[in-house]
Design an enzyme around this catalytic site. Structure first.
Site, PDB file in Angstrom:
ATOM      1  N   GLY A 153       0.756  -1.240  -0.039  1.00 56.09           N
ATOM      2  CA  GLY A 153       0.044   0.065  -0.005  1.00 56.09           C
ATOM      3  C   GLY A 153       0.928   1.210  -0.058  1.00 56.09           C
ATOM      4  N   CYS A 154       0.429   2.257   0.801  1.00 55.57           N
ATOM      5  CA  CYS A 154       1.234   3.495   0.852  1.00 55.57           C
ATOM      6  C   CYS A 154       2.488   3.729   1.419  1.00 55.57           C
ATOM      7  CB  CYS A 154       0.344   4.744   1.785  1.00 55.57           C
ATOM      8  SG  CYS A 154      -1.320   4.887   0.893  1.00 55.57           S
ATOM      9  N   ALA A 155       2.937   2.608   2.087  1.00 62.13           N
ATOM     10  CA  ALA A 155       4.406   2.199   2.342  1.00 62.13           C
ATOM     11  C   ALA A 155       5.132   1.866   1.334  1.00 62.13           C
ATOM     12  CB  ALA A 155       4.168   1.320   3.927  1.00 62.13           C
ATOM     13  N   GLY A 156       4.597   1.271   0.501  1.00 55.88           N
ATOM     14  CA  GLY A 156       5.444   0.531  -0.348  1.00 55.88           C
ATOM     15  C   GLY A 156       6.735   1.490  -1.061  1.00 55.88           C
TER      16      GLY A 156
END
Length: 349
Positions: A140-143
């Site tokens: 997700g956004c942490a990728g």
């Protein structure tokens, strides 16, 4: 041990531009008469801090219902184009060609492709037959942060080899006509599409050294962010408000990650944060004890592109690099898990 270096960074977005005013008008047409709480929730279009976004399909496409086959076809087409564009520019900036890439790390969580995207790009890009492929799903956004960390570790493990890291997300394809929920309306107001690519190599001076990385996952937080999956496609999960959670918890988590790397908060000249939303940016400034307004590149990227999930923090990093990278920067992103991911960059001397 040689630190891996960030050699180049590049970004790419689709051709279709979606103004926030256009998105708000479209959402009103599609939801206002079917969702009783729409008027209250729709204020997010004005308060999100977004002026425009880029999407892989024209606005008219989203007025029709789409299932997995249509969404997957759009994902394969759009994501492959963005992968190739971002990777090509990153290679050019690094003075490399595709056959000089030894490892490819691909991060994407907004579509399903088997073979994965770098396999689809293999022929058009001209990668070698023995290139090492590492596709990663679910960050997700942490990728953007975690993917950079994985790529850096692979570069460090084999000094002298070239690692290409590409993050591609087509968040717009998760738009749902059938989801009459606050989470779906918020996602409609926030998300855009984009890609970013980096070249990493150990043993050579580049833009910066990747000196450390780490993660912190909070227990019992699976409901904060993620995907639900049903016959129509992905559905966004926002079960808990992210800004107050970030403000309360991100500071100690980042401090702990830095401490394990032998660093303190005072050693950081600039935090490079994933701009999940306007309220998230403000919460991060408070949590990290930063002056309000100091995350200026984050606000600018959010305004110009919206939240593109994984690539977004790399769009911010690109702007920080262009403006002049300080001595030490720490990339920070929050994602499903619920997880904070950090990467420490030390400017090349």
């Amino acid at each position: 041990m040689q630190f891996p270096s960030l050699i180049s960074i590049a970004t790419a977005v689709p051709e279709h531009v979606l103004l926030q005013t256009e998105a708000a008008a479209a959402a009103g047409t599609l939801f206002s008469e079917r969702y009783s709480d729409y008027e209250r929730v729709s204020r997010v279009f004005q308060t999100a801090g977004i002026h425009k976004r880029h999407v892989v399909r024209p606005l008219e496409w989203f007025f029709e219902p789409h299932g997995w086959p249509e969404r997957t076809a759009a994902y394969l087409d759009g994501a492959l184009q963005l992968f190739i564009r971002a990777a090509t520019v990153a290679l050019e900036k690094a003075g490399l060609n595709a056959r000089e890439i030894d490892t490819i790390v691909t991060v994407s969580s907004t579509g399903i492709a088997t073979p994965s995207l770098e396999a689809h790009a293999h022929g058009p890009m001209g990668f070698r037959e023995d290139v090492h492929r590492v596709p990663v799903f679910g960050l997700g956004c942490a990728g953007g942060a975690t993917g950079l960390s994985v790529a850096a570790k692979l570069a460090q493990a084999r000094p002298g080899t070239n690692v290409l890291f590409v993050a591609v997300e087509l968040c717009s394809l998760a738009f749902r006509l059938d989801e009459l929920t606050k989470a779906n309306i918020v996602a409609t107001a926030l998300f855009g599409d984009g890609a970013a690519a980096c070249i990493l190599r150990a043993g050579e001076k580049g833009i910066a050294e990747v000196e450390a990385s780490g993660e912190h996952t909070w227990p019992n937080t699976l409901d904060i962010m993620g995907w639900s999956v049903d016959p129509q496609g992905f559905g966004v999960i926002f079960a808990r408000a992210i800004p107050p959670f970030a403000e309360a918890h991100i500071g100690p988590a980042v401090s702990g990650i830095l401490e394990r790397a032998g660093l303190g908060m005072s050693d950081v000249d600039r935090f490079v944060c994933h701009p999940g939303g306007k309220k998230v940016i403000t919460a991060l400034e408070r949590a990290l004890s930063l002056d309000q307004g100091s995350l200026d590149h984050e606000r600018a990227v959010l305004s110009d592109y919206g939240n593109m999930s994984a690539p977004t923090v790399l769009f911010v990093l690109e702007r920080v690099v262009q403006a002049g990278l300080p001595h030490r920067s720490v990339i920070s992103a929050l994602g499903p898990g619920f997880t904070a991911s950090c990467v420490s960059l030390k400017k090349a001397a």
